[in-house]
Design a protein around this motif. Structure first.
Motif, mmCIF file in Angstrom:
data_model
loop_
_atom_site.group_PDB
_atom_site.id
_atom_site.type_symbol
_atom_site.label_atom_id
_atom_site.label_comp_id
_atom_site.label_asym_id
_atom_site.label_seq_id
_atom_site.Cartn_x
_atom_site.Cartn_y
_atom_site.Cartn_z
ATOM 1 N N VAL A 153 0.844 -1.192 0.000
ATOM 2 C CA VAL A 153 0.000 0.000 0.000
ATOM 3 C C VAL A 153 0.881 1.244 0.000
ATOM 4 C CG1 VAL A 153 -1.770 1.292 1.252
ATOM 5 C CG2 VAL A 153 -1.848 -1.208 1.228
ATOM 6 N N LEU A 154 0.595 2.167 -0.921
ATOM 7 C CA LEU A 154 1.296 3.452 -0.985
ATOM 8 C C LEU A 154 0.285 4.565 -0.765
ATOM 9 C CD1 LEU A 154 3.955 5.048 -1.737
ATOM 10 C CD2 LEU A 154 3.056 5.121 -4.069
ATOM 11 N N LEU A 155 0.570 5.463 0.169
ATOM 12 C CA LEU A 155 -0.275 6.617 0.403
ATOM 13 C C LEU A 155 0.569 7.753 1.004
ATOM 14 C CD1 LEU A 155 -2.537 6.064 3.569
ATOM 15 C CD2 LEU A 155 -0.402 4.867 3.207
ATOM 16 N N ASP A 156 0.226 8.963 0.708
ATOM 17 C CA ASP A 156 -0.861 9.523 -0.045
ATOM 18 C C ASP A 156 -0.419 9.668 -1.507
ATOM 19 O OD1 ASP A 156 -3.135 11.017 -0.815
ATOM 20 O OD2 ASP A 156 -2.401 12.846 0.094
ATOM 21 N N LEU A 168 1.701 12.675 7.986
ATOM 22 C CA LEU A 168 2.323 11.430 7.542
ATOM 23 C C LEU A 168 2.121 10.320 8.568
ATOM 24 C CD1 LEU A 168 5.711 12.687 6.008
ATOM 25 C CD2 LEU A 168 3.555 12.209 4.832
ATOM 26 N N ALA A 169 2.223 10.663 9.855
ATOM 27 C CA ALA A 169 2.010 9.664 10.905
ATOM 28 C C ALA A 169 0.569 9.163 10.888
ATOM 29 C CB ALA A 169 2.363 10.248 12.265
ATOM 30 N N LEU A 192 8.671 4.975 5.621
ATOM 31 C CA LEU A 192 8.545 6.333 5.090
ATOM 32 C C LEU A 192 9.398 6.452 3.829
ATOM 33 C CD1 LEU A 192 8.842 8.490 8.344
ATOM 34 C CD2 LEU A 192 6.836 8.362 6.848
ATOM 35 N N LEU A 193 8.801 6.879 2.735
ATOM 36 C CA LEU A 193 9.546 7.070 1.498
ATOM 37 C C LEU A 193 10.412 8.318 1.631
ATOM 38 C CD1 LEU A 193 9.996 5.991 -1.356
ATOM 39 C CD2 LEU A 193 8.082 7.398 -2.123
ATOM 40 N N SER A 194 11.729 8.160 1.482
ATOM 41 C CA SER A 194 12.635 9.273 1.721
ATOM 42 C C SER A 194 13.838 9.181 0.791
ATOM 43 C CB SER A 194 13.086 9.282 3.187
ATOM 44 O OG SER A 194 13.833 10.445 3.484
ATOM 45 N N ILE A 195 14.752 10.153 0.913
ATOM 46 C CA ILE A 195 15.917 10.217 0.029
ATOM 47 C C ILE A 195 17.061 9.327 0.501
ATOM 48 C CG2 ILE A 195 15.367 12.540 -0.759
ATOM 49 C CD1 ILE A 195 17.460 13.586 1.221
ATOM 50 N N GLY A 196 16.908 8.696 1.653
ATOM 51 C CA GLY A 196 17.930 7.796 2.165
ATOM 52 C C GLY A 196 17.331 6.892 3.209
ATOM 53 N N GLU A 197 17.897 5.704 3.367
ATOM 54 C CA GLU A 197 17.339 4.756 4.323
ATOM 55 C C GLU A 197 17.800 5.011 5.754
ATOM 56 O OE1 GLU A 197 20.630 1.180 3.789
ATOM 57 O OE2 GLU A 197 18.746 1.093 2.680
ATOM 58 N N ASP A 235 5.004 -3.182 4.113
ATOM 59 C CA ASP A 235 3.655 -3.450 3.607
ATOM 60 C C ASP A 235 2.898 -2.159 3.321
ATOM 61 O OD1 ASP A 235 3.834 -6.332 3.960
ATOM 62 O OD2 ASP A 235 3.730 -5.926 6.122
ATOM 63 N N VAL A 236 3.278 -1.081 4.016
ATOM 64 C CA VAL A 236 2.662 0.227 3.818
ATOM 65 C C VAL A 236 3.781 1.253 3.702
ATOM 66 C CG1 VAL A 236 1.147 1.997 4.796
ATOM 67 C CG2 VAL A 236 0.628 -0.431 5.167
ATOM 68 N N VAL A 237 3.775 2.031 2.621
ATOM 69 C CA VAL A 237 4.785 3.066 2.415
ATOM 70 C C VAL A 237 4.077 4.420 2.400
ATOM 71 C CG1 VAL A 237 6.577 3.971 0.888
ATOM 72 C CG2 VAL A 237 6.259 1.494 1.110
ATOM 73 N N VAL A 238 4.582 5.356 3.199
ATOM 74 C CA VAL A 238 3.917 6.639 3.412
ATOM 75 C C VAL A 238 4.740 7.767 2.820
ATOM 76 C CG1 VAL A 238 3.056 8.231 5.175
ATOM 77 C CG2 VAL A 238 2.887 5.759 5.539
ATOM 78 N N CYS A 239 4.054 8.716 2.190
ATOM 79 C CA CYS A 239 4.733 9.885 1.608
ATOM 80 C C CYS A 239 3.728 11.008 1.415
ATOM 81 C CB CYS A 239 5.389 9.526 0.274
ATOM 82 S SG CYS A 239 4.235 8.914 -0.972
ATOM 83 N N ASP A 240 4.232 12.182 1.082
ATOM 84 C CA ASP A 240 3.388 13.318 0.728
ATOM 85 C C ASP A 240 2.701 13.044 -0.607
ATOM 86 O OD1 ASP A 240 2.549 16.219 1.009
ATOM 87 O OD2 ASP A 240 3.630 16.283 -0.894
#
Length: 393
Positions: A153-156, A168-169, A192-197, A235-240
């Motif tokens: 699942v990807l949101l938003d 985001l939380a 959280l989808l970000s520019i680095g892990e 299982d769930v990835v969160v981003c703007d």
């Protein structure tokens, strides 16, 4: 695994017949694709009532032999075009098909709304017509994405931009509930989808969200880079919303580009056709895996009703799948599940506002607007949108 397959095994939230309101005027193709897609699905699913919302003169030419007994046309004299400013059009056009569909849910005459129309119009109409669930600051659109280990699942992916760390939380909690209770994923992992892990990398809102999620009861696994999305690290990835929308459209464009390259190579003589004959079963399996139409659409999480927003380019096949997702999501009772999860937070928020009003001061950790200290200031557009929505209630 998708909403329809899991919902079939769930105890129905609504024991009576489900009623799905479909915006017949929405999308790039309008009634010419929406109406046939709805009717094909309805004829194959006589146990679900469908309300086609639109202008009768434009819907009628696409009905064919007539409407089945469990399909009803609900008139709407206006529509929100794909090139209109969505929020302004939704407020101005009270009899637009998307507004009429939302009113059907609000009045208890429908259990879900499905639209292929402008995403912004769908979100605005849901917030204005249905309202946010108590405790939810902003709604989010969730979509299932293909990976090596199955969908995640990807949101938003497009509900509201300029999210805060708190937003985001909240998306993470809504996405976790969706994955666990609707898709059947036990104790879903959150990233959280970000520019680095590495922890601490990313923009300010990602860092704020990291702190909130790390101290929560969710199964938070940290940051995920874009290159690792296909590896299903969460299982769930969160981003703007802006990041999510760009991500899904890049995936769509890339998959189409790859299949176009394969098609050209398989047509190249003399060995291309022979190679295709040998690889055809494998190519068919890959194509089926990337068939995003079967997912139907994205649920709008955080509003007081079931809303499914499908692709603006959706044709009749995808429209049918979207109606199926709407019916399944209504049976699963997603808004109730989210409302129950956010109820304690809503109670604390109301109590906190009442206490601050009585004291005339901000409580520790919050500013006068009820936002966490250190959170980004409210953007002018966000403030205007909040005022506009409040004015319509």
């Amino acid at each position: 695994m998708d909403v329809r397959s899991v919902a079939a095994a769930l105890e129905p939230e609504v024991p009576r017949r489900i009623r799905v309101a479909v915006d017949a005027m929405g999308g790039d193709h309008g009634p010419s694709e929406v109406v046939p897609g709805v009717l094909d699905w309805a004829r194959a699913n006589p146990g679900t009532d469908v309300l086609l919302v639109g202008e009768e003169a434009q819907v009628a030419p696409h009905v064919g032999a007539g409407l089945p007994d469990h399909v009803t046309l609900v008139p709407a004299s206006e529509l929100v075009a794909m090139d209109e400013q969505p929020a302004a059009a939704v407020r101005r056009k009270r009899d637009a098909s998307i507004n009429v569909a939302m009113r059907l849910v609000r009045e208890g005459r429908a259990d879900a709304v499905v639209t292929a129309g402008h995403t912004g119009a769908g979100v605005a109409a849901a917030i204005i017509g249905l309202g946010r669930l108590p405790g939810v600051d902003r709604p989010a659109l969730a979509v299932q994405m293909v990976s090596e280990k199955g969908p995640f699942v990807l949101l938003d992916i497009g509900a509201t931009t300029d999210s805060t760390g708190l937003n985001l939380a909240q998306y993470a909690r809504m996405g976790s509930l969706f994955a666990e209770r609707v898709l059947g994923v036990p104790h879903p992992s959150i990233g959280l989808l970000s520019i680095g892990e590495e922890e601490g990398k990313g923009e300010a809102r990602v860092q704020v969200a990291t702190g909130l999620l790390s101290s929560s009861d969710l199964n938070f696994v940290g940051n995920i880079e874009g290159k690792d999305l296909v590896n299903h690290l969460a299982d769930v990835v969160v981003c703007d919303a802006a990041v999510g929308n760009v991500t899904i459209k890049f995936f769509e464009g890339l998959s189409g580009f790859i299949f176009d390259l394969l098609r050209r190579e398989f047509r190249r003589p003399p060995l291309g056709p022979l190679a295709y004959a040998l690889m055809r079963p494998g190519v068919a399996r890959i194509r089926e895996r990337f068939d995003y139409e079967r997912l139907g659409g994205a649920p709008l999480l955080g509003v007081r009703g079931t809303v499914i927003i499908t692709h603006g380019r959706a044709k009749r096949r995808m429209i049918g799948y979207a109606v199926g997702v709407g019916a399944a999501a209504a049976r699963a009772g997603i808004p109730r599940l989210i409302g129950e999860a956010f109820a304690p937070a809503a109670h604390r928020s109301r109590a906190g506002r009442a206490g601050r009003a009585a004291l005339g001061t901000a409580a520790d950790g919050d500013d006068r607007a009820g936002r966490p200290v250190g959170a980004p200031p409210v953007a002018p557009g966000e403030a205007r949108a909040a005022a506009d929505v409040a004015a319509t209630r």
